[in-house]
Design a protein around this motif. Structure first.
Motif, short mmCIF file in Angstrom:
data_model
loop_
_atom_site.label_atom_id
_atom_site.label_comp_id
_atom_site.label_asym_id
_atom_site.label_seq_id
_atom_site.Cartn_x
_atom_site.Cartn_y
_atom_site.Cartn_z
N GLN A 82 0.84 -1.19 0.00
CA GLN A 82 0.00 0.00 0.00
C GLN A 82 0.88 1.25 0.00
N GLY A 83 0.50 2.22 -0.83
CA GLY A 83 1.25 3.47 -0.86
C GLY A 83 1.25 4.17 0.49
N THR A 84 0.08 4.22 1.09
CA THR A 84 -0.08 4.71 2.46
C THR A 84 -0.83 3.64 3.23
N PRO A 85 -0.21 3.05 4.26
CA PRO A 85 -0.89 1.96 4.99
C PRO A 85 -2.26 2.39 5.51
N ASN A 86 -3.25 1.54 5.28
CA ASN A 86 -4.62 1.78 5.72
C ASN A 86 -5.01 0.64 6.66
N ALA A 87 -4.95 0.90 7.95
CA ALA A 87 -5.18 -0.15 8.94
C ALA A 87 -6.59 -0.72 8.87
N ASP A 88 -7.56 0.06 8.44
CA ASP A 88 -8.94 -0.41 8.37
C ASP A 88 -9.21 -1.21 7.10
N HIS A 89 -8.41 -0.97 6.08
CA HIS A 89 -8.60 -1.66 4.79
C HIS A 89 -7.23 -2.05 4.23
N PRO A 90 -6.57 -3.05 4.83
CA PRO A 90 -5.18 -3.34 4.49
C PRO A 90 -4.96 -4.40 3.42
N TYR A 91 -6.05 -5.00 2.88
CA TYR A 91 -5.88 -6.22 2.10
C TYR A 91 -6.21 -6.04 0.62
N GLN A 100 -8.09 -11.32 2.05
CA GLN A 100 -7.16 -10.95 3.11
C GLN A 100 -5.71 -11.16 2.66
N ILE A 101 -5.38 -10.64 1.49
CA ILE A 101 -4.01 -10.73 0.99
C ILE A 101 -3.21 -9.57 1.59
N ALA A 102 -2.34 -9.88 2.53
CA ALA A 102 -1.57 -8.85 3.24
C ALA A 102 -0.29 -8.51 2.47
N SER A 103 0.36 -7.44 2.89
CA SER A 103 1.56 -6.96 2.20
C SER A 103 2.71 -7.95 2.28
#
Length: 516
Positions: A296-305, A337-340
């Motif tokens: 993610q360009g800017t991490p979004n804790a509520d929508h991270p996937y 739920q594909i995480a970084s």
């Protein structure tokens, strides 16, 4: 003498072809991980004795912009096994490729290559022919050439190696209209080839979402991957999305189901490469796998996937996300739920869940996006995608003879039956994505021999066994209702529980045969 001549005549007639059919499909030739596509015709003749003759005429090898004439690949009298899906052939032969007859080809390389090892697998029925060919050219080209024909078991351009150019009109920084070329992978589609009332606005205020990339994972055979990116449109995140169907921009609100990916095999529209907005599917895979690299360009804790989803349908209209309940779905698979994973390559495997709907698989809608939630994430998310594949397993091959299980613990297994010739053989597998085929090798009053082929739908995996049925008392009873040796119940030789034993008969007691 007359009887001898008649026998020879009958033998000759039995070897002649009883039916011949030409199949014209897309032939995909893979060399050094690079696939080229061409239209080809394969002739398959079925002989009276059940064997097949196979002929691929004027086979061409294409590498880049160069073409090389190889010739005719002909194999005769191929033994076939019978299944519910059609006849199956699996063979290895050393062949000589003969000269083709295309007048546009000056030189045919096949006859110069001498004897070449070749593996052939095919599934043939009245509707279609599916073929896998591996040509061993290690001595000449230092590699094996892989050929598929009529392949609706894997997605085309699954390695994201080939791209076309779509053109969109967008506004530059001074709000002047400019034409921008957008790379979209062949047989895949994003916003540059989308439809809908808001597609022009979506493209006008957004950067392209798809790019050909040379960032590939370690061990990849191809040289390219797909880069999906998100963008900001009036402060709203437009997710980077790719699909085997067609994108629709039908509403201003990102979460509106009018914004979707959809397919319909009745849709006659095509993209700029003249490909349809759907992927045909004949198989019932167990899972779908894909390699991804996500940040993610800017991490979004509520929508991270990021997300990948797939739906096998009967080919009639279907969309993702759904706007209603659909009964035309064979199976679905989704990972939202594909995480970084520290922006490293990872292989995602998602099992299909089968719906139980009584419909036949005909099309596959796959959708991959930079975020699992519409309009979420950030405006500079990057998702690399590569090497997507459908997985067909061949688990728990099994066979029964007259209802009695035979353990497949070695290449040749033996059982007995009172009448081998009429014994009912039932071969099965445990997966949706596999099937069993049976061929008769020999038969007499005292013994019957069969070959069992347990095949994945895509024929990439075939497990082979020989089943020998000898004349004798029925066996396999010990596996029926005799889980322990403490079972005091009595069974006859057909596995049926009996209350009274009669003199002179054989029964099963505590897992053992006993004579009353």
């Amino acid at each position: 003498m007359k009887k001898t001549l008649l026998s020879l005549a009958l033998a000759l007639l039995s070897s002649l072809s009883m039916s011949a059919k030409d199949y014209t499909e897309t032939l995909v030739v893979t060399v050094n991980g690079t696939a080229t596509r061409q239209t080809a015709t394969i002739s398959v003749d079925k002989n009276n004795d059940g064997t097949y003759n196979f002929n691929l005429k004027n086979f061409m090898l294409k590498i880049g912009d160069q073409s090389m004439g190889i010739g005719n690949i002909t194999l005769n009298n191929l033994e076939a096994a019978t299944s519910s899906k059609g006849d199956v052939v699996s063979t290895h032969r050393d062949i000589t490729i003969t000269k083709g007859d295309d007048p546009n080809v000056d030189t045919w390389m096949g006859p110069m290559l001498g004897t070449i090892p070749l593996d052939l697998k095919l599934l043939v029925n009245n509707e279609k022919l599916y073929t896998l060919i591996d040509i061993d050219m290690q001595q000449t080209l230092k590699q094996t050439i892989h050929v598929t024909f009529g392949d609706n078991y894997q997605l085309p351009n699954s390695g994201f190696e080939d791209y076309r150019t779509e053109q969109i009109t967008k506004l530059d920084d001074s709000y002047k209209q400019i034409t921008v070329n957008v790379e979209e992978p062949l047989n895949w589609h994003s916003f540059a080839s989308a439809t809908g009332d808001f597609v022009q606005a979506a493209n006008a205020f957004s950067d392209p979402h798809t790019y050909s990339s040379d960032v590939v994972r370690s061990g990849a055979t191809g040289k390219k991957s797909l880069l999906l990116t998100s963008a900001s449109v009036f402060g709203i995140v437009a997710n980077g999305t790719i699909t085997t169907g067609r994108m629709q921009a039908g509403a201003m609100t990102a979460a509106d189901t009018k914004n979707c990916a959809f397919l319909s095999t009745d849709n006659t529209s095509t993209d700029s490469h003249s490909d349809p907005f759907y992927a045909l599917m004949d198989g019932t895979p167990d899972s779908i796998a894909v390699w991804v690299k996500f940040k993610q360009g800017t991490p979004n804790a509520d929508h991270p996937y990021a997300t990948v989803s797939a739906a096998i349908t009967d080919g009639t209209y279907y969309q993702d996300p759904k706007d209603k309940d659909y009964t035309n779905v064979v199976a679905t698979a989704k990972n939202a739920q594909i995480a970084s994973n520290n922006f490293e390559w990872q292989r995602i495997v998602v099992p299909f869940k089968y719906t139980g709907n009584d419909v036949k698989a005909k099309a596959l809608l796959v959708t991959i996006s930079t975020n699992a939630d519409p309009g979420q994430g950030s405006a500079a998310d990057n998702l690399y995608v590569d090497d997507i594949s459908l997985i067909y397993n061949v688990d728990k091959p099994a066979v029964t003879v007259n209802g009695h299980a035979v353990t497949l613990d070695k290449a040749e297994v033996t059982t007995t039956a009172v009448d081998p010739a009429t014994a009912v053989v039932d071969a099965t597998t445990a997966n949706k994505g596999s099937f069993a085929a049976v061929s008769e090798l020999s038969s007499s009053a005292d013994q019957r021999k069969l070959q069992l082929l347990y095949c994945s739908d895509d024929l990439q995996t075939i497990k082979t066994y020989t089943l020998v049925i000898n004349k004798g008392a029925e066996t396999g009873i010990s596996q029926i209702k005799t889980a322990t040796n403490n079972d005091s119940k009595v069974y006859d030789l057909n596995g049926r529980e009996v209350k009274t034993m009669h003199h002179g008969n054989v029964y099963i007691l505590n897992g053992k045969k006993v004579l009353k």
